[in-house]
Design an enzyme around this catalytic site. Structure first.
Site, PDB file in Angstrom:
ATOM      1  N   ILE A  60     125.488  64.687 -14.274  1.00 40.43           N
ATOM      2  CA  ILE A  60     125.268  66.180 -14.084  1.00 40.43           C
ATOM      3  C   ILE A  60     125.614  66.849 -15.362  1.00 40.43           C
ATOM      4  CG2 ILE A  60     126.082  66.142 -11.826  1.00 40.43           C
ATOM      5  CD1 ILE A  60     129.052  67.362 -13.110  1.00 40.43           C
ATOM      6  N   GLU A  84     135.460  63.553 -13.048  1.00 37.94           N
ATOM      7  CA  GLU A  84     136.580  62.634 -13.248  1.00 37.94           C
ATOM      8  C   GLU A  84     137.745  62.967 -12.585  1.00 37.94           C
ATOM      9  OE1 GLU A  84     136.472  59.701 -14.895  1.00 37.94           O
ATOM     10  OE2 GLU A  84     134.304  59.831 -15.364  1.00 37.94           O
ATOM     11  N   THR A 124     140.219  71.644  -6.339  1.00 37.01           N
ATOM     12  CA  THR A 124     141.544  70.994  -5.839  1.00 37.01           C
ATOM     13  C   THR A 124     142.632  71.951  -6.092  1.00 37.01           C
ATOM     14  OG1 THR A 124     143.237  69.368  -6.991  1.00 37.01           O
ATOM     15  CG2 THR A 124     141.727  70.161  -8.355  1.00 37.01           C
ATOM     16  N   ASP A 125     143.816  72.035  -5.158  1.00 34.68           N
ATOM     17  CA  ASP A 125     144.846  72.731  -5.210  1.00 34.68           C
ATOM     18  C   ASP A 125     145.679  72.450  -6.557  1.00 34.68           C
ATOM     19  OD1 ASP A 125     145.966  70.068  -4.881  1.00 34.68           O
ATOM     20  OD2 ASP A 125     147.225  70.343  -3.189  1.00 34.68           O
ATOM     21  N   SER A 153     143.539  68.725 -14.165  1.00 31.83           N
ATOM     22  CA  SER A 153     143.514  70.094 -13.393  1.00 31.83           C
ATOM     23  C   SER A 153     143.034  71.129 -14.293  1.00 31.83           C
ATOM     24  CB  SER A 153     144.891  70.357 -12.944  1.00 31.83           C
ATOM     25  OG  SER A 153     146.109  70.213 -13.861  1.00 31.83           O
ATOM     26  N   PRO A 207     154.064  50.110  -7.232  1.00 31.24           N
ATOM     27  CA  PRO A 207     154.722  50.781  -8.419  1.00 31.24           C
ATOM     28  C   PRO A 207     154.784  52.239  -8.067  1.00 31.24           C
ATOM     29  CG  PRO A 207     152.321  50.480  -8.845  1.00 31.24           C
ATOM     30  CD  PRO A 207     152.770  49.562  -7.712  1.00 31.24           C
ATOM     31  N   TYR A 209     156.132  55.865  -9.267  1.00 25.83           N
ATOM     32  CA  TYR A 209     156.493  56.506 -10.316  1.00 25.83           C
ATOM     33  C   TYR A 209     157.910  57.242 -10.110  1.00 25.83           C
ATOM     34  CZ  TYR A 209     151.497  56.027 -11.478  1.00 25.83           C
ATOM     35  OH  TYR A 209     150.411  55.678 -11.590  1.00 25.83           O
ATOM     36  N   ARG A 216     153.284  65.438  -2.059  1.00 17.79           N
ATOM     37  CA  ARG A 216     151.851  65.833  -1.875  1.00 17.79           C
ATOM     38  C   ARG A 216     151.580  66.089  -0.534  1.00 17.79           C
ATOM     39  NH1 ARG A 216     152.487  65.720  -6.454  1.00 17.79           N
ATOM     40  NH2 ARG A 216     151.362  64.771  -8.056  1.00 17.79           N
ATOM     41  N   ARG A 275     154.921  59.314 -14.460  1.00 16.74           N
ATOM     42  CA  ARG A 275     153.871  60.057 -15.171  1.00 16.74           C
ATOM     43  C   ARG A 275     154.092  61.014 -16.082  1.00 16.74           C
ATOM     44  NH1 ARG A 275     149.397  61.916 -10.702  1.00 16.74           N
ATOM     45  NH2 ARG A 275     148.759  59.856 -10.985  1.00 16.74           N
TER      46      ARG A 275
HETATM   47  P1  NAD Z   1     135.992  60.233  -6.996  1.00 20.82           P
HETATM   48  O1  NAD Z   1     136.420  59.731  -8.264  1.00 20.82           O
HETATM   49  O2  NAD Z   1     136.024  58.944  -5.847  1.00 20.82           O
HETATM   50  O3  NAD Z   1     134.359  60.022  -6.965  1.00 20.82           O
HETATM   51  C1  NAD Z   1     133.668  61.039  -8.165  1.00 20.82           C
HETATM   52  C2  NAD Z   1     132.367  60.598  -8.173  1.00 20.82           C
HETATM   53  O4  NAD Z   1     131.416  61.190  -9.039  1.00 20.82           O
HETATM   54  C3  NAD Z   1     131.869  59.102  -8.532  1.00 20.82           C
HETATM   55  O5  NAD Z   1     131.113  58.675  -7.497  1.00 20.82           O
HETATM   56  C4  NAD Z   1     131.284  59.292  -9.858  1.00 20.82           C
HETATM   57  O6  NAD Z   1     130.497  58.345 -10.161  1.00 20.82           O
HETATM   58  C5  NAD Z   1     130.724  60.540 -10.044  1.00 20.82           C
HETATM   59  N1  NAD Z   1     130.557  60.985 -11.302  1.00 20.82           N
HETATM   60  C6  NAD Z   1     131.566  61.291 -12.270  1.00 20.82           C
HETATM   61  N2  NAD Z   1     131.025  61.680 -13.293  1.00 20.82           N
HETATM   62  C7  NAD Z   1     129.899  61.863 -13.168  1.00 20.82           C
HETATM   63  C8  NAD Z   1     128.616  62.584 -13.914  1.00 20.82           C
HETATM   64  N3  NAD Z   1     128.928  63.061 -15.201  1.00 20.82           N
HETATM   65  N4  NAD Z   1     127.332  62.797 -13.187  1.00 20.82           N
HETATM   66  C9  NAD Z   1     127.320  62.249 -12.038  1.00 20.82           C
HETATM   67  N5  NAD Z   1     128.199  61.739 -11.285  1.00 20.82           N
HETATM   68  C10 NAD Z   1     129.374  61.713 -11.881  1.00 20.82           C
HETATM   69  O7  NAD Z   1     136.395  61.619  -6.708  1.00 20.82           O
HETATM   70  P2  NAD Z   1     136.944  62.244  -5.197  1.00 20.82           P
HETATM   71  O8  NAD Z   1     138.277  61.760  -4.611  1.00 20.82           O
HETATM   72  O9  NAD Z   1     135.659  61.737  -4.048  1.00 20.82           O
HETATM   73  O10 NAD Z   1     136.812  63.487  -5.563  1.00 20.82           O
HETATM   74  C11 NAD Z   1     135.425  64.430  -5.384  1.00 20.82           C
HETATM   75  C12 NAD Z   1     135.924  65.720  -5.792  1.00 20.82           C
HETATM   76  O11 NAD Z   1     136.969  66.433  -4.997  1.00 20.82           O
HETATM   77  C13 NAD Z   1     136.188  65.999  -7.322  1.00 20.82           C
HETATM   78  O12 NAD Z   1     135.647  67.126  -7.677  1.00 20.82           O
HETATM   79  C14 NAD Z   1     137.937  66.134  -7.023  1.00 20.82           C
HETATM   80  O13 NAD Z   1     138.283  67.153  -8.268  1.00 20.82           O
HETATM   81  C15 NAD Z   1     138.009  66.895  -5.633  1.00 20.82           C
HETATM   82  N6  NAD Z   1     139.232  66.591  -4.829  1.00 20.82           N
HETATM   83  C16 NAD Z   1     139.574  65.526  -4.780  1.00 20.82           C
HETATM   84  C17 NAD Z   1     140.832  65.201  -4.029  1.00 20.82           C
HETATM   85  C18 NAD Z   1     141.503  63.962  -3.808  1.00 20.82           C
HETATM   86  O14 NAD Z   1     142.391  63.751  -3.126  1.00 20.82           O
HETATM   87  N7  NAD Z   1     140.756  62.845  -3.958  1.00 20.82           N
HETATM   88  C19 NAD Z   1     141.455  66.517  -3.549  1.00 20.82           C
HETATM   89  C20 NAD Z   1     140.907  67.620  -3.860  1.00 20.82           C
HETATM   90  C21 NAD Z   1     139.783  67.957  -4.681  1.00 20.82           C
HETATM   91  P1  TYD Z   2     147.474  60.147  -6.934  1.00 22.03           P
HETATM   92  O1  TYD Z   2     146.603  59.357  -5.708  1.00 22.03           O
HETATM   93  O2  TYD Z   2     146.997  59.650  -8.469  1.00 22.03           O
HETATM   94  O3  TYD Z   2     146.985  61.723  -6.555  1.00 22.03           O
HETATM   95  P2  TYD Z   2     147.448  63.093  -7.746  1.00 22.03           P
HETATM   96  O4  TYD Z   2     148.172  62.566  -8.867  1.00 22.03           O
HETATM   97  O5  TYD Z   2     146.209  63.776  -7.964  1.00 22.03           O
HETATM   98  O6  TYD Z   2     148.279  63.923  -6.501  1.00 22.03           O
HETATM   99  O7  TYD Z   2     149.004  60.209  -6.884  1.00 22.03           O
HETATM  100  C1  TYD Z   2     149.630  60.540  -5.636  1.00 22.03           C
HETATM  101  C2  TYD Z   2     151.207  60.659  -6.062  1.00 22.03           C
HETATM  102  O8  TYD Z   2     151.458  59.171  -6.045  1.00 22.03           O
HETATM  103  C3  TYD Z   2     151.549  61.277  -7.501  1.00 22.03           C
HETATM  104  O9  TYD Z   2     152.771  62.098  -7.150  1.00 22.03           O
HETATM  105  C4  TYD Z   2     151.483  59.937  -8.287  1.00 22.03           C
HETATM  106  C5  TYD Z   2     152.263  58.985  -7.218  1.00 22.03           C
HETATM  107  N1  TYD Z   2     151.794  57.630  -7.698  1.00 22.03           N
HETATM  108  C6  TYD Z   2     152.792  56.475  -7.784  1.00 22.03           C
HETATM  109  O10 TYD Z   2     153.893  56.831  -7.490  1.00 22.03           O
HETATM  110  N2  TYD Z   2     152.267  55.316  -8.142  1.00 22.03           N
HETATM  111  C7  TYD Z   2     151.002  55.046  -8.439  1.00 22.03           C
HETATM  112  O11 TYD Z   2     150.629  53.837  -8.662  1.00 22.03           O
HETATM  113  C8  TYD Z   2     150.088  56.133  -8.234  1.00 22.03           C
HETATM  114  C9  TYD Z   2     148.523  55.665  -8.604  1.00 22.03           C
HETATM  115  C10 TYD Z   2     150.431  57.302  -7.877  1.00 22.03           C
END
Ligand code: NAD
Ligand code: TYD
Length: 347
Positions: A60, A84, A124-125, A153, A207, A209, A216, A275
């Site tokens: 992108i 990312e 994201t929140d 963030s 693990p 943290y 969450r 962390r």
């Molecule tokens: P993910 O890490 O599982 O997937 C990210 C995808 O983006 C991957 O397929 C990766 O290959 C692709 N990508 C990375 N860099 C790229 C680039 N430069 N060009 C094209 N593609 C690229 O992430 P996810 O958990 O599915 O999150 C998706 C979106 O939702 C993100 O924007 C994240 O900030 C947001 N979000 C995630 C959560 C959560 O709990 N996972 C919560 C709220 C919002």
């Molecule tokens: P994560 O899934 O990395 O999401 P985010 O940090 O975006 O909320 O982590 C969720 C919570 O779990 C966060 O408070 C960090 C904690 N955590 C652990 O305690 N151990 C782990 O190995 C990981 C990956 C996360």
């Protein structure tokens, strides 16, 4: 309608594509994904043969490539999931997060502006920062000031500000959704829930943290996908919508729920160093999307986590191929030399 879904080979983007391709067979869905370590074409297997789905490999943040693709395809809607996303990784390489999350978003906004697409940013929140553990009365609303803690963030907040700026300055029809932590099928096993399920299933240490007291607010990924679909179709351009289901749990509660469901001992829990900058509590107030768009989650945390644990047990192959690195050869084995960056499947 023709959609460009960026990051569609990731966790939430992949679930969104499954949902949309089946729900709207008359619409076209093109997935654009760089297939970083987090992207997995095996996640898109359920829609691989659907006539209204196509995959394009690309970045992108590659302006020339994105502009050319949008010029050729004339998308009606761009939904940006590409990012990312792992906080632990942003501590090691903040620059990559700025490049993809901020600069990549800006390229997509320029493409949407140039070729008149409706734009939705999946945010994201975490852009609101965190809340203290001793104030359960506080929630994030859409008016809560941005107050970020991590390079992840901060990069997502930077992207959100650009999205709003393109609305105000150029009149681009945009919306932003800010969702709480997602869980469900196809989540990369570095995130809390799939990591703990896969490790507990193998009888490995879990693990946690710090003391595991961080909170969450968990939402099933399909409830998030339904919210995004609703916002794209019914949301007001320029608006932000918080998405969450009031499912706050401490990390320790989540880990213990998983251990209990798998009939594994709590002795597997290993407390490890915290962390850096670890956010204490996230909590979404979803009143706006409930009131204005009629969204409501279908899953409770109990029903969602049970189904999710079952999914990981039934689909060991999917995450084991990630753990042993085999998933990355799927792209080559499927497309080989035929599909280099920018070329499209079924072209
Ligand atoms: P993910 O890490 O599982 O997937 C990210 C995808 O983006 C991957 O397929 C990766 O290959 C692709 N990508 C990375 N860099 C790229 C680039 N430069 N060009 C094209 N593609 C690229 O992430 P996810 O958990 O599915 O999150 C998706 C979106 O939702 C993100 O924007 C994240 O900030 C947001 N979000 C995630 C959560 C959560 O709990 N996972 C919560 C709220 C919002
Ligand atoms: P994560 O899934 O990395 O999401 P985010 O940090 O975006 O909320 O982590 C969720 C919570 O779990 C966060 O408070 C960090 C904690 N955590 C652990 O305690 N151990 C782990 O190995 C990981 C990956 C996360």
């Amino acid at each position: 309608m023709k959609y460009l879904v960026t990051g569609g080979a990731g966790f939430i983007g992949g679930n969104f594509v499954h949902y949309m391709v089946k729900t709207y067979p008359e619409d076209q869905f093109v997935v654009l994904d760089l297939l970083t370590y987090a992207g997995n074409l095996e996640t898109l297997r359920p829609v691989e043969d659907s006539p209204n789905y196509r995959f394009v490999k690309g970045d992108i943040a590659d302006r020339e490539f994105v502009m050319q693709l949008c010029k050729e395809e004339r998308f009606d809607v761009i939904v940006n999931f590409a990012a990312e996303t792992h906080v632990d990784r942003c501590i090691l390489n903040p620059g990559l997060f700025v490049r993809t999350n901020v600069m990549g978003t800006q390229v997509l906004l320029d493409a949407a502006k140039e070729y008149q697409a409706r734009y939705h940013q999946v945010s994201t929140d975490e852009v609101y920062g965190d809340l203290p553990l001793d104030r359960p009365d506080l929630y994030f609303t859409e008016e809560t000031p941005l107050h970020t803690s991590s390079p992840y963030s901060a990069s997502k907040a930077g992207a959100d500000l650009l999205v709003q700026a393109y609305h105000r300055t150029f009149g681009l029809p945009v919306t932003i959704s800010r969702c709480s932590n997602n869980y469900g099928p196809y989540q990369f096993p570095e995130k809390l829930i799939p990591l703990m399920i896969s490790r507990a299933a193998a009888g490995e240490r879990l693990p946690v943290y710090g003391k595991g007291e961080n909170v969450r607010d968990w939402l099933h990924v399909l409830d998030h996908c339904r919210a995004i679909d609703l916002i794209i179709r019914k949301g007001t351009p320029g608006e932000i919508y918080n998405v969450g289901g009031h499912n706050e749990r401490t990390n320790l509660q989540v880990v213990k729920t998983i251990l209990e469901a798998l009939d594994k001992p709590e002795a597997l829990i290993q407390y490890v160093a915290d962390r850096p900058g670890h956010d204490r509590r996230y909590a979404i107030d979803p009143k706006k999307i409930e009131r204005e768009l009629g969204w409501k989650p279908l899953y409770t945390f109990e029903s969602g986590i049970e189904e999710t644990i079952r999914w990981y047990l039934d689909n060991e192959d999917w995450w084991k191929r990630i753990l042993n690195g085999e998933y990355q050869s799927y792209f080559e084995s499927m497309y080989g030399e035929r599909l280099k960056t920018g070329e499209t499947q079924k072209a």
